[in-house]
Design an enzyme around this catalytic site. Structure first.
Site, PDB file in Angstrom:
ATOM      1  N   ARG A 127       6.962   4.636   0.540  1.00  0.00           N
ATOM      2  CA  ARG A 127       7.280   6.025   0.184  1.00  0.00           C
ATOM      3  C   ARG A 127       7.644   6.796   1.443  1.00  0.00           C
ATOM      4  O   ARG A 127       6.855   7.565   1.989  1.00  0.00           O
ATOM      5  CB  ARG A 127       6.108   6.653  -0.567  1.00  0.00           C
ATOM      6  CG  ARG A 127       6.001   6.037  -1.955  1.00  0.00           C
ATOM      7  CD  ARG A 127       5.195   6.853  -2.917  1.00  0.00           C
ATOM      8  NE  ARG A 127       5.638   6.591  -4.282  1.00  0.00           N
ATOM      9  CZ  ARG A 127       4.956   6.967  -5.352  1.00  0.00           C
ATOM     10  NH1 ARG A 127       3.827   7.603  -5.227  1.00  0.00           N
ATOM     11  NH2 ARG A 127       5.419   6.708  -6.554  1.00  0.00           N
ATOM     12  N   GLN A 136      13.683   7.019  -0.656  1.00  0.00           N
ATOM     13  CA  GLN A 136      13.521   7.802  -1.896  1.00  0.00           C
ATOM     14  C   GLN A 136      14.518   7.384  -2.974  1.00  0.00           C
ATOM     15  O   GLN A 136      14.179   7.293  -4.151  1.00  0.00           O
ATOM     16  CB  GLN A 136      13.678   9.291  -1.597  1.00  0.00           C
ATOM     17  CG  GLN A 136      12.428   9.905  -0.998  1.00  0.00           C
ATOM     18  CD  GLN A 136      12.590  11.392  -0.730  1.00  0.00           C
ATOM     19  OE1 GLN A 136      13.701  11.901  -0.620  1.00  0.00           O
ATOM     20  NE2 GLN A 136      11.483  12.081  -0.587  1.00  0.00           N
ATOM     21  N   ASP A 172      13.324   4.331  -4.929  1.00  0.00           N
ATOM     22  CA  ASP A 172      11.957   4.388  -5.460  1.00  0.00           C
ATOM     23  C   ASP A 172      11.930   4.189  -6.978  1.00  0.00           C
ATOM     24  O   ASP A 172      12.048   5.132  -7.757  1.00  0.00           O
ATOM     25  CB  ASP A 172      11.316   5.725  -5.076  1.00  0.00           C
ATOM     26  CG  ASP A 172       9.828   5.781  -5.379  1.00  0.00           C
ATOM     27  OD1 ASP A 172       9.331   4.884  -6.094  1.00  0.00           O
ATOM     28  OD2 ASP A 172       9.161   6.718  -4.911  1.00  0.00           O
ATOM     29  N   SER A 227       9.079   5.973  -9.022  1.00  0.00           N
ATOM     30  CA  SER A 227       9.329   7.389  -9.328  1.00  0.00           C
ATOM     31  C   SER A 227      10.379   7.555 -10.415  1.00  0.00           C
ATOM     32  O   SER A 227      10.202   8.343 -11.347  1.00  0.00           O
ATOM     33  CB  SER A 227       9.771   8.139  -8.063  1.00  0.00           C
ATOM     34  OG  SER A 227       8.707   8.223  -7.157  1.00  0.00           O
ATOM     35  N   TYR A 234      -1.392   8.413  -2.793  1.00  0.00           N
ATOM     36  CA  TYR A 234      -2.028   8.024  -4.056  1.00  0.00           C
ATOM     37  C   TYR A 234      -3.432   8.618  -4.130  1.00  0.00           C
ATOM     38  O   TYR A 234      -4.031   9.005  -3.131  1.00  0.00           O
ATOM     39  CB  TYR A 234      -2.118   6.496  -4.176  1.00  0.00           C
ATOM     40  CG  TYR A 234      -0.784   5.821  -4.306  1.00  0.00           C
ATOM     41  CD1 TYR A 234      -0.090   5.844  -5.507  1.00  0.00           C
ATOM     42  CD2 TYR A 234      -0.206   5.159  -3.226  1.00  0.00           C
ATOM     43  CE1 TYR A 234       1.143   5.223  -5.642  1.00  0.00           C
ATOM     44  CE2 TYR A 234       1.033   4.533  -3.346  1.00  0.00           C
ATOM     45  CZ  TYR A 234       1.701   4.571  -4.553  1.00  0.00           C
ATOM     46  OH  TYR A 234       2.916   3.961  -4.678  1.00  0.00           O
TER      47      TYR A 234
END
Length: 379
Positions: A122, A127, A130, A133, A230
């Site tokens: 991450r 991004q 990902d 996500s 997390y």
């Protein structure tokens, strides 16, 4: 360079690893793309659209994999597929490695170099790659739609000549990507929304979306986030305090959506049988963690369970796959963004940079060995 896109063999998997948009991009990099016939059918992409984008259509997995340097999948290849992939080929998929060490060993023994998209670090650069996500975003949206479909009343407040219809109360448990999208969707649909999470940073995010934050905000709560962003596993004492607070809150809710999942671990139990029993008849719980054991007592993977007091517990599996066309489109873009970093644009060939941090983080097997430190065979 030859790229193979396979039809998923798992009956619960309607997604596909490439769409015409990404096929065109791969061909633009000098690749030959071969798509197994029917690969995109469940995601609303017929063979003709792949052909129009420049791909060749193969009648079988064996034909698609013949001579393939790179194999793109949604789920990790099964034993039958592994046997057809040439040694030294690269496979990129959602590999689901936790608890499946035997499958990793089989991939290593087949001489296949595998990469797990869900292990993408991450960091800012990654991004666009990902997968967790992109797919969780859709799961959060779909959870509200599924909850509303099972709930026998309207979500927004309505002023009618026959009287006022009150707004539904929706409680989101776990405010990661899925939870935030669930909050935004429930608010757009007119519900009164509350949410909880053990990470203090989420309070501001929840409130910025117009929902109310519910949590025991003690000293442990203030330090409840890992460096990776997390949630940490909380102490038994904190869990007890939080459960007491949540217990009273859940009894007043119409729809509860649970999204709590820590990678590589069973889903934490958030909603007890007692809490389910306290809810009003006709209320709905949607458990997005059901495939990892579930957050809700009584949740069953792949089923909608109606308990004694008339409360429904929704346990759909592969929730992003319930929006197969959109999920495939986003997943395919994630894949392309990552695979592009492995291609030498001048030589028009695979050139994996083994010292790249993205490669190190995601590479599971290489040269006949399981190489990822988290999945090394136990001595």
């Amino acid at each position: 360079m030859r790229i193979a896109v396979l039809t998923e063999t798992d009956p619960i998997e309607p997604r596909v690893a490439a769409v015409p948009e990404t096929v065109k991009k791969f061909i633009g990099l000098g690749s030959e793309v071969v798509v197994q016939s029917g690969a995109g059918a469940k995601a609303g992409v017929p063979d003709s659209e792949y052909e129009a984008a420049g791909a060749k259509i193969a009648g079988s997995a064996e034909e698609a994999l013949s001579g393939a340097d790179l194999v793109l999948k949604v789920r990790r290849p099964n034993a039958d597929e592994l046997a057809k992939i040439q040694k030294g080929a690269v496979v990129v998929a959602i590999m689901d490695p936790y608890g499946h060490e035997d499958a990793l060993k089989a991939a290593a023994e087949a001489g296949v170099d595998t990469f797990a998209m869900e292990l993408m670090p991450r960091i800012t650069r990654a991004q666009v790659m990902d997968v967790l996500s992109s797919q969780a975003n859709l799961a959060g949206y779909r959870a509200v739609v599924d909850g509303a479909a099972e709930y026998g009343r309207s979500l927004p407040m309505m002023m009618t000549a026959a009287g006022t219809v009150p707004a539904a109360r929706i409680f989101i448990m776990g405010v990661g990507v899925a939870g935030l999208q669930a909050i935004a969707t429930a608010r757009r649909m007119g519900a009164v929304v509350t949410a909880t999470d053990v990470r203090p940073a989420t309070k501001e995010q929840v409130e910025s979306l117009g929902a109310k934050f519910v949590a025991v905000e003690d000293d442990e709560f203030k330090q409840a986030e890992t460096s990776g962003g997390y949630a940490k596993e909380m102490s038994a004492e904190y869990q007890k305090k939080q459960a007491e607070l949540v217990k009273g809150h859940i009894a007043k809710q119409d729809i509860v959506i649970t999204t709590a999942l820590i990678p590589g671990r069973p889903a934490p139990k958030l909603v007890s049988e007692e809490m389910v029993a306290s809810m009003k008849p006709g209320s709905v719980l949607v458990d997005l963690a059901v495939e990892r054991g579930g957050n809700v007592a009584g949740a069953k993977a792949g089923e909608i369970v109606t308990v004694g007091n008339g409360v429904k517990i929704v346990g759909h599996v592969n929730v992003p796959g319930r929006l197969a066309a959109t999920a495939s489109s986003l997943y395919a873009r994630n894949l392309y963004a990552f695979v592009e970093t492995m291609i030498d644009k001048e030589a028009k060939a695979l050139a994996v940079k083994w010292d790249d941090e993205l490669v190190k983080a995601t590479n599971l097997t290489r040269d006949g060995q399981v190489v990822h430190p988290n999945f090394q065979p136990k001595a």
